[in-house]
Structure formats: structure tokens, C-alpha cells
Design a protein around this motif. Structure first.
Motif, short mmCIF file in Angstrom:
data_model
loop_
_atom_site.label_atom_id
_atom_site.label_comp_id
_atom_site.label_asym_id
_atom_site.label_seq_id
_atom_site.Cartn_x
_atom_site.Cartn_y
_atom_site.Cartn_z
N ARG A 164 0.74 -1.15 -0.10
CA ARG A 164 -0.01 0.00 0.01
C ARG A 164 0.92 1.19 0.04
NH1 ARG A 164 -1.80 -5.16 1.07
NH2 ARG A 164 -4.22 -5.09 1.03
N ILE A 165 0.64 2.16 -0.93
CA ILE A 165 1.45 3.51 -1.06
C ILE A 165 0.55 4.61 -0.63
CG2 ILE A 165 2.73 4.81 -2.63
CD1 ILE A 165 3.92 2.18 -2.26
N GLY A 166 1.10 5.24 0.30
CA GLY A 166 0.68 6.24 0.92
C GLY A 166 0.96 7.77 0.68
N SER A 167 2.24 7.56 -0.12
CA SER A 167 2.81 8.94 -0.62
C SER A 167 3.94 8.56 -1.64
CB SER A 167 3.40 9.99 0.39
OG SER A 167 4.69 9.24 1.13
N GLU A 170 7.35 6.65 -0.52
CA GLU A 170 7.48 5.10 -0.16
C GLU A 170 7.68 4.62 -1.73
OE1 GLU A 170 3.67 4.01 1.38
OE2 GLU A 170 3.76 5.83 2.70
N LEU A 171 7.91 4.95 -2.67
CA LEU A 171 8.04 4.36 -3.80
C LEU A 171 9.53 3.77 -4.03
CD1 LEU A 171 6.20 6.61 -6.33
CD2 LEU A 171 5.44 4.55 -5.62
N GLU A 172 10.49 4.11 -3.52
CA GLU A 172 11.75 3.85 -3.75
C GLU A 172 12.07 2.63 -2.95
OE1 GLU A 172 16.49 5.27 -3.47
OE2 GLU A 172 14.87 6.47 -2.85
N SER A 173 11.42 2.41 -1.72
CA SER A 173 11.46 1.18 -1.04
C SER A 173 10.75 0.02 -1.55
CB SER A 173 11.21 1.26 0.46
OG SER A 173 9.85 1.95 0.53
N ALA A 174 9.34 0.36 -2.35
CA ALA A 174 8.66 -0.46 -2.68
C ALA A 174 9.37 -1.03 -3.94
CB ALA A 174 7.53 0.03 -3.37
N GLU A 177 11.70 -3.45 -2.93
CA GLU A 177 11.15 -5.05 -2.52
C GLU A 177 10.68 -5.77 -3.66
OE1 GLU A 177 7.70 -6.50 0.47
OE2 GLU A 177 8.47 -4.35 0.75
N LEU A 178 9.87 -4.98 -4.38
CA LEU A 178 9.23 -5.75 -5.48
C LEU A 178 10.08 -5.97 -6.65
CD1 LEU A 178 5.70 -3.66 -5.47
CD2 LEU A 178 6.15 -6.11 -4.32
N GLY A 179 10.96 -5.09 -7.10
CA GLY A 179 11.72 -5.10 -8.32
C GLY A 179 11.14 -4.57 -9.26
N LEU A 206 11.78 5.03 -10.91
CA LEU A 206 11.18 5.94 -9.99
C LEU A 206 10.44 7.14 -10.38
CD1 LEU A 206 10.86 6.46 -6.91
CD2 LEU A 206 13.35 7.42 -7.04
N ALA A 207 11.19 7.73 -11.39
CA ALA A 207 10.37 8.75 -12.27
C ALA A 207 8.99 8.64 -12.75
CB ALA A 207 11.42 9.46 -13.22
#
Length: 464
Positions: A164-167, A170-174, A177-179, A206-207
Motif C-alpha cells: 500500500r502506497i500512501g505517498s 514510499e516508492l523507492e523502498s517499494a 522490495e518488488l523489483g 522511480l520517475a
């Protein structure tokens, strides 16, 4: 037979005490711009029902004939006001039609229309009309991917790894983890105030992830980051009445538009794999769904079916089921009116149905997606597109007994290809309800009104 049911096969059901039978319609099919509505109109009319079809003026170009409105099986074509910008007038016109023409059932097929009409279920019932939707408590879960996945997890149904992404922070860590690449999905397809339907988008860095996440958040939906499953797309359409599943028809979607999990443009009927059927039935029953629903899966690299979503409505694969011998539109009518439904024990497998306009769109979009998930080389895509003319014998919109809808769709395709609606194929797209996409990175106009940059619209409502 219930008090609000009519007799199938009467060639236009008569209503006791009605002086002008020509002004009575047994059912009003909404969302006439999408192919599942045309399939429903044909099926229901062939069963002897008098069918009216309606569409919001915002959902089609009046300069090009709407295929469903051109069908010989459409007893009346109704143009409705803008369903989002003038919702009150849109609903008012439907209520007036029901009051004047006494249809027993209103059948919506699009997410936005369903969202708009849900609060008026009781008003329609007061007019003696049944809104052919699952119960409200079931729709609350089925229309929210987050709630659906949470319930599926409790049932032990496999699904892609999801965060779950709130902002955007949090995308870099996602990604770690997911690749990369992974998929970003809105928790709801239609947040309620957005003009268009939100769709899943693949992101490769990421962009891109930051841009897409912000668009979805700005539209008012939550965001799910999900690992990309690389196997084939499979689904099962169910007809549930009470505690019994009366029909189950499986399919594999060979191509979709957009290429990543959009509307199916080429699908084939299959026997429902046991592992997928068990999960689909358990999930539908636990949610409390009634009527028709489609449960979508995607196989992972190990061949396990992973739950993608559940659609509590008619989906774009209905034409394939009808061609295979499972008449879901007619079964919906019987369910909605309280008629007995004969369980479906079998159907034809290996039936391929193709949406030619959508397949052209897939070809165009794939052309600009080299190296992205679910893309193939340009040479391979062109070869696959041409080869399908030999492999597929059933086309959406085409019926030898009802040719005008196909001609109308062909005219629309030519309208697009001549540059009236120029298609594009970036990773983020928005499209109209029948056709090609537009760039979402800048504002544009759609049927005379501005489209905001964050409107990620799926064609065919996808509508899968």
C-alpha cells in the motif's frame, strides 16, 4: 415467476392493462457505447424481449454512428445527458424513462454508470424496476481492490506481492522490495468525482512511478504497488443466484489494450482450471456477490494463478462466453426478474473472439512499448496481428444477421485512422470508451470537454 417478470419468447412482452405495447420496453441496457452492451441487446432481443439502449452524450461522438444504436435488435435508442458533469439530469432522464415505459430491469455495464446509479436503487425499485447489480455490501468490497485483496488473503487465495502506497516517498523502498518493473494500481477504478476511469500502469523507474502515483492520488484514489506477474491472463465469469453458482465460463486473454491488463481484444474460451475456479467461487461467495461477476487472475512464472481483481458487472469478455454457448445476458435477465435459471453444465472451448478496433489499438500501443512489460517486438506484433485473420472467426460487433453495428464500428475506426482522433502510445494513456488513447502528460479535449492530466481512462470500460 415473480410479479415483475415477463414472458420470454413473446416477441415483445405484453403488460396487463397497457394500451400501447409499442411504448413498453422490457429492459433498458445502459452504456451502449461498449461492446458488452451490444452483446446484451442482441441476446435479450433474440429471446423475445423488447430492448431499449441508452448512452450518455459524453461517452460517444455524435458525428459517428454508435454501433448499438444501429442494431436491428435495439427497439429504441436513448441519448442521455453527461453522466459526470450533469449527473442529476442523467439520473433524472433514466427515472423518467422507467416511469414512462415500465422496463422491469435496468442493466448498467460501466463502472462510472454503476457508481452514479447505486444511490438510486430504491427509487428504481419504487417504480417497479430492478437495477441489475449485486447487493450494496458486496459492491463495497468488490469495487475496492484493497478490500478485495485483504479478503482474498484471509481466504488463502494467492495474489501478487502488494504494498500500500500512501505517498511518493514510499516508492523507492517499494521498488527495492518488488523489483523493477512493477505495477501501480488505483484502489478504486472510479473515485466518484473523477471524469474518467482509472487503470493500472506499469512503471520501470522511480520517475515514472512518482508521476503515476501522484496522478492517482490527485484523482482521489489509494495506490497499490504490485509485483508484475509475467504469465498468461485467465479469468472466469460466474453467474451466482442465492448460494448457487449456475454458470462458470473460463477464458484466456491473449491481448489487451492497454497491453498491460486493459480491455481484452483477443480472448479464447477455456475449461476453467480447477485451482482458479475454486478460488473464484470462494471469493465471490464470501463477498456476497449475486448476478454476474468476472474474477481475473494472472499466472506467475511458476504457473500459479494470482488474483488480480473481481468485476461485479458485465465485462468485455461476455461476447466470448455467448459465442461459446453461455448466454450471460439472458441469465442476468432471468435472475433479475425471478425466473428459473437452468444451470450451465458445459460450453465450447477453443472459441476465439476478436475486437478488431481494439486489436489495431494494441498494435499501435505495442509499437511504442519496446522493452516494457507485456510488449513484443514490432515485427512479432505485426505478424501476430495479421495471422489472427486466419485463426479468429468471431469478431465483436459483427453478426451476419445484424451487420450495421459492425459497419458503424468500422466507420469509427476509419474516423480515428484518418486523424480525427490521433492515437498515441506512451506508458500513461487515457482513452475514450471505444477507441484510441490520448497523452496524459498534458491537457487535451475529449468530446468537447477538457481532460485533466491525471485522467487515466480505460477503454471498454474495460473494461476487460
Amino acid at each position: 415467476m415473480s410479479a415483475r417478470s415477463t414472458v420470454i419468447g413473446s416477441g415483445g412482452a405484453e403488460v396487463s392493462g397497457r394500451r400501447d405495447v409499442s411504448e413498453h420496453y422490457d429492459i433498458l441496457v445502459l452504456d451502449a457505447s461498449i461492446k458488452q452492451s451490444l452483446a446484451s441487446v442482441r441476446s435479450l432481443a433474440r429471446a423475445g424481449l423488447r430492448v431499449a439502449a441508452a448512452e450518455s452524450i459524453a461517452q460517444f461522438d455524435p458525428a459517428v454512428p454508435l454501433p448499438t444504436f444501429r442494431s436491428r435488435y435495439c427497439a429504441r435508442a436513448v441519448t442521455l445527458p453527461d453522466l459526470v458533469c450533469d449527473t442529476e439530469a442523467f439520473v433524472g432522464e433514466i427515472l423518467d424513462f422507467v416511469s414512462e415505459h415500465s422496463p422491469s430491469v435496468v442493466l448498467p455495464a460501466g463502472d462510472i454508470t454503476i457508481g452514479v446509479l447505486r444511490p438510486y436503487r430504491q427509487k428504481l425499485a419504487d417504480l417497479g424496476c430492478f437495477l441489475a447489480l449485486a447487493p450494496e455490501c458486496a459492491l463495497e468490497i468488490a469495487n475496492d481492490k484493497d478490500q478485495t485483496l485483504t479478503l482474498a488473503e484471509q481466504l488463502g487465495i494467492a495474489q501478487p506481492r502488494t504494498i500500500r502506497i500512501g505517498s511518493t516517498d514510499e516508492l523507492e523502498s517499494a521498488g527495492a522490495e518488488l523489483g523493477w518493473p512493477f505495477v501501480l494500481k488505483p484502489t478504486v477504478s472510479w473515485p466518484g468525482h473523477a471524469v474518467d476511469r482509472l487503470i493500472p500502469v506499469d512503471v520501470i523507474d522511480l520517475a515514472e512511478a512518482t508521476e503515476v502515483t501522484q496522478q492517482i492520488l490527485d484523482a482521489g484514489a489509494g495506490v497499490l504497488a504490485q509485483e508484475w506477474a509475467s504469465g498468461r491472463r485467465e479469468g472466469v465469469t460466474l453467474l451466482v443466484a442465492g448460494d448457487e453458482v449456475l454458470a462458470a465460463c473460463g477464458h484466456v486473454a491473449h491481448r489487451t489494450t492497454p497491453p498491460l491488463g486493459g480491455a481484452s481484444v483477443l480472448r479464447e474460451s477455456i475449461e476453467v482450471p480447477a485451482d482458479m475456479l475454486d478460488a473464484a467461487v470462494r471469493l465471490a461467495k464470501q463477498i456476497g456477490l449475486q448476478g454476474v461477476c468476472e474474477v481475473e487472475f494472472r499466472r506467475d512464472a511458476e504457473g500459479r494463478p494470482l488474483l488480480m481483481e473481481i468485476n461485479a458487472r458485465l465485462a468485455g469478455t461476455i461476447e466470448n462466453a455467448v459465442q461459446a454457448g453461455v448466454d450471460f445476458p439472458l441469465m442476468i435477465w432471468c435472475w433479475a426478474t425471478g425466473l428459473d435459471i437452468a444451470p450451465v453444465r458445459g460450453y465450447r472451448t477453443g472459441i476465439r473472439t476478436r475486437w478488431l478496433h481494439g486489436d489495431l489499438r494494441w498494435l499501435w500501443q505495442n509499437w511504442g512499448r519496446a522493452g516494457r512489460p507485456d510488449s513484443v517486438s514490432r515485427a512479432r506484433s505485426l505478424y501476430a496481428f495479421i495471422l489472427e485473420f486466419v485463426k479468429s472467426f468471431h469478431y465483436d460487433y459483427f453478426d451476419s444477421r445484424d451487420v450495421k453495428p459492425f459497419l458503424a464500428e468500422l466507420r469509427y475506426t476509419i474516423h480515428v485512422l484518418r486523424g480525427k482522433r490521433k492515437p498515441v502510445s506512451p506508458s500513461l494513456i487515457t482513452s475514450d470508451s471505444r477507441g484510441f488513447g490520448f497523452v496524459t502528460s498534458s491537457s487535451c479535449h475529449h468530446r468537447g470537454r477538457a481532460i485533466r492530466p491525471f485522467d487515466l481512462r480505460a477503454s471498454e470500460c474495460a473494461w476487460h
